[in-house]
Motif scaffolding. Structure first.
Motif, PDB file in Angstrom:
ATOM      1  N   GLU A  28       0.850  -1.217   0.000  1.00  0.00           N
ATOM      2  CA  GLU A  28       0.000   0.000   0.000  1.00  0.00           C
ATOM      3  C   GLU A  28       0.871   1.246   0.000  1.00  0.00           C
ATOM      4  OE1 GLU A  28      -3.370   0.170   3.065  1.00  0.00           O
ATOM      5  OE2 GLU A  28      -2.390  -1.732   3.542  1.00  0.00           O
TER       6      GLU A  28
ATOM      7  N   LEU B 291       9.136   6.570 -10.172  1.00  0.00           N
ATOM      8  CA  LEU B 291       8.141   5.639  -9.632  1.00  0.00           C
ATOM      9  C   LEU B 291       8.830   4.435  -9.006  1.00  0.00           C
ATOM     10  CD1 LEU B 291       5.298   5.533 -12.317  1.00  0.00           C
ATOM     11  CD2 LEU B 291       5.318   6.710 -10.105  1.00  0.00           C
TER      12      LEU B 291
ATOM     13  N   TYR C 154       2.863  11.915   6.260  1.00  0.00           N
ATOM     14  CA  TYR C 154       1.565  11.743   5.601  1.00  0.00           C
ATOM     15  C   TYR C 154       0.495  11.326   6.613  1.00  0.00           C
ATOM     16  CZ  TYR C 154      -1.802   9.778   2.208  1.00  0.00           C
ATOM     17  OH  TYR C 154      -2.917   9.484   1.467  1.00  0.00           O
TER      18      TYR C 154
ATOM     19  N   ASN D 280       3.726   6.462  -4.883  1.00  0.00           N
ATOM     20  CA  ASN D 280       3.670   6.716  -6.329  1.00  0.00           C
ATOM     21  C   ASN D 280       2.528   7.665  -6.689  1.00  0.00           C
ATOM     22  OD1 ASN D 280       5.916   5.216  -6.943  1.00  0.00           O
ATOM     23  ND2 ASN D 280       4.777   3.353  -7.468  1.00  0.00           N
ATOM     24  N   ALA D 281       1.399   7.520  -5.979  1.00  0.00           N
ATOM     25  CA  ALA D 281       0.240   8.351  -6.301  1.00  0.00           C
ATOM     26  C   ALA D 281       0.452   9.806  -5.906  1.00  0.00           C
ATOM     27  CB  ALA D 281      -1.005   7.791  -5.610  1.00  0.00           C
ATOM     28  N   HIS D 282       1.098  10.042  -4.768  1.00  0.00           N
ATOM     29  CA  HIS D 282       1.195  11.408  -4.251  1.00  0.00           C
ATOM     30  C   HIS D 282       2.531  12.085  -4.525  1.00  0.00           C
ATOM     31  CE1 HIS D 282      -2.522  11.504  -1.822  1.00  0.00           C
ATOM     32  NE2 HIS D 282      -2.361  10.194  -1.847  1.00  0.00           N
ATOM     33  N   HIS D 283       3.575  11.286  -4.635  1.00  0.00           N
ATOM     34  CA  HIS D 283       4.883  11.902  -4.574  1.00  0.00           C
ATOM     35  C   HIS D 283       5.213  12.691  -5.818  1.00  0.00           C
ATOM     36  CE1 HIS D 283       7.773  11.944  -1.415  1.00  0.00           C
ATOM     37  NE2 HIS D 283       8.750  11.983  -2.288  1.00  0.00           N
TER      38      HIS D 283
ATOM     39  N   GLU E 291       3.395  14.591  -7.331  1.00  0.00           N
ATOM     40  CA  GLU E 291       2.680  15.877  -7.351  1.00  0.00           C
ATOM     41  C   GLU E 291       3.588  17.073  -7.141  1.00  0.00           C
ATOM     42  OE1 GLU E 291      -0.204  15.346  -4.277  1.00  0.00           O
ATOM     43  OE2 GLU E 291      -1.439  13.991  -5.481  1.00  0.00           O
TER      44      GLU E 291
ATOM     45  N   ASP F 147       2.134   2.170  -3.375  1.00  0.00           N
ATOM     46  CA  ASP F 147       1.085   2.802  -4.198  1.00  0.00           C
ATOM     47  C   ASP F 147       0.842   4.251  -3.759  1.00  0.00           C
ATOM     48  OD1 ASP F 147       0.789   0.499  -5.649  1.00  0.00           O
ATOM     49  OD2 ASP F 147      -0.909  -0.269  -4.455  1.00  0.00           O
ATOM     50  N   ILE F 148       0.814   4.465  -2.454  1.00  0.00           N
ATOM     51  CA  ILE F 148       0.550   5.820  -1.941  1.00  0.00           C
ATOM     52  C   ILE F 148       1.686   6.758  -2.335  1.00  0.00           C
ATOM     53  CG2 ILE F 148       0.339   7.204   0.170  1.00  0.00           C
ATOM     54  CD1 ILE F 148      -1.079   4.698   1.405  1.00  0.00           C
TER      55      ILE F 148
END
Ligand code: ATP
Ligand code: AMO
Length: 447
Positions: free
Chosen positions: A292, A310, A328, A298-301, A303, A295-296
């Motif tokens: 998890e 990645l 976070y 990769n999704a936020h960083h 930005e 994924d978190i």
């Protein structure tokens, strides 16, 4: 009146004449007044010398001479100070000492640590004297409160103190970080963790804990690494991994609460935001899996960081990732079930997924990163032996450890907490070097 009063207890003596044994941390004043900043290791405190009082007590000549002597005392002079405790709002402490006598015990040469700017190397070279500063005193008091809370927590929860050896014949963790020494013409190593021995203790005594110095030849210079540090290790049989996390969470909360209760003055000196510490005590810690987290990240960083690469599932993440994750969530966070490939050989695989292990790192919030590493342990003799070989280790070195799986092997788990990382986090300080009396780092073994 022979007994000395400790400065921390001064508020219990309002209106009384007391005697304090202390060092002169600083001095100011003019004319008829001298303000003495005293420290005795328990706290810093202001004593006030008023010349007319001295003249009244000792007569004009002796009173004036005594006052002049006090005016010329150097920083770090050791003294007995006698006086009456007064409540005084103007004093930061809330109390002051109205001095009636000062007896010099030991004079002081010019103290090298002055209020002017000193570099870190200078301060570390003078660590034996730097420890006298208010800030260092506060950090050591927090360290003491954490140690006290550790013993209390384990003793009250049915654990037995079980001391593991410091000289060992094999690696517990990473073989590249071993300090080797000569043991009567044979190689020996300084212990990196008492864990393997504690597992033997758990099979003999049930819940066990160990608290002692461990050694790692860390090549990297970071804010979070020492080569000698104190580890709190615990091991327990018949406990699942989830229950192990419950024990760790309760332990960390108790340490924080104990510092809030017993080292409030130290937290104040360090200007630590105690509302945050209180929040960590009452809020459940987060528990998220390594996958998890990938994924978190990769999704936020991406930005706010165009150069962010990645991460793939299976990659190890580094200290900046850890920092990001702990910020976070804003509370201590267990990251569980890491890939087996970069964790230690003794960890138990996740049921049905041999690529992940039942382990957890506890990440402290506010960017402090990992403070605990722990796991459920492999219980099967053959699987453990195979893992030892796969990790390039010699099973002969671990014959005694493998024996533990031959005679009534049981599910068991444990963890290790780095004391100095915990202290750095609770104290809210920047660097681990201030969390231990005499830090040992890659380029530093003196004083
Ligand atoms: P005190 O609490 O005694 O008034 P302080 O606030 O300077 O002193 P220290 O324990 O000496 O507290 O250290 C605080 C931080 O500032 C340390 O991290 C250190 O790197 C730096 N530092 C300490 N002393 C000095 C100094 N004399 N000059 C410059 N920097 C210092
Ligand atoms: P691990 O290697 O994660 O686990 O270490 C446990 C904890 O020790 C602290 N730590 C350090 N502190 C200061 N300087 C260092 N160089 C350093 N290295 C580690 C960290 C870390 O979380 N045997 C396992 C524990 C177990 O599973 O029981 C172990 O040693 O706070």
């Amino acid at each position: 009146m022979t007994e000395l009063v400790m400065i921390k207890d001064i508020s219990q003596h309002v209106g009384e004449t007391v005697k304090i044994g202390a060092w002169l941390a600083d001095k100011s004043g003019k004319g008829k007044l001298q303000f003495l900043q005293l420290r005795d290791g328990t706290a810093f405190f202001q004593a006030v010398v008023f010349k007319p009082n001295f003249v009244e007590i000792y007569g004009e000549d002796e009173g004036s001479a005594k006052f002049d002597e006090i005016k010329h005392l150097g920083q770090e002079t050791s003294v007995y100070v006698i006086g009456v405790v007064k409540e005084d709002e103007r004093s930061k402490f809330g109390y002051e000492l109205d001095v009636t006598n000062v007896e010099v015990i030991g004079t002081s040469q010019e103290f090298p640590i002055t209020p002017k700017e000193h570099g870190t190397d200078f301060l570390l070279d003078h660590r034996h004297l730097w420890l006298r500063s208010k800030r260092q005193m506060a950090i050591m008091q927090i360290r003491n409160a954490v140690i006290y809370a550790s013993y209390k927590f384990f003793q009250e929860n049915g654990f037995i103190k079980f001391d593991s050896p410091i000289l060992t014949g094999n690696a517990a963790e990473n073989t590249t970080e071993l300090f080797e020494t000569d043991y009567f013409d044979n190689p020996a190593f300084l212990s990196q963790s008492g864990q393997l021995y504690l597992e033997a203790g758990a099979m003999a005594l049930g819940r066990v804990f160990d608290f002692g110095p461990v050694f790692r030849a860390e090549k990297s210079k970071t804010r979070r690494h020492l080569t000698e540090f104190w580890m709190m290790d615990a091991e327990y049989p018949f406990v699942t991994h989830e229950e192990s996390l419950d024990i760790q969470e309760a332990y960390v909360k108790e340490m924080i609460q104990s510092v809030l209760d017993n080292a409030a003055y130290a937290l104040e000196v360090l200007e630590r935001d105690t509302t945050k510490l209180q929040k960590y005590v009452i809020t459940p810690f987060m528990r998220v899996s390594y996958d998890e987290v990938i994924d978190i990240l990769n999704a936020h960083h991406g930005e706010d960081d165009a150069n962010y690469e990645l991460l793939k599932h299976g990659d190890d993440f580094g200290s900046p990732h850890e920092t990001w994750i702990s910020n976070y969530y804003g509370v201590p966070t267990f990251v569980v079930n890491y890939p087996a490939s970069f964790k230690a050989f003794y960890m138990l695989p996740v049921p049905g997924n041999s690529e992940r292990v039942l382990c957890a790192d506890l990440l402290a919030p506010e960017g402090y990163g990992e403070i605990i590493g722990g796991s459920a342990r492999e219980t099967d003799y053959d699987l453990l032996r195979k893992k030892i070989i796969d990790f390039g280790l010699d099973p002969k070195d671990y014959d005694w450890y493998l024996d533990l799986r031959k005679f009534g092997s049981v599910p068991h788990a444990g963890f290790g907490l780095g004391l100095e990382r915990m202290v750095t986090f609770i104290a809210g300080t920047d660097h681990i070097r201030e969390a231990i009396p005499f830090p040992r780092m890659i380029n530093r073994i003196k004083p």
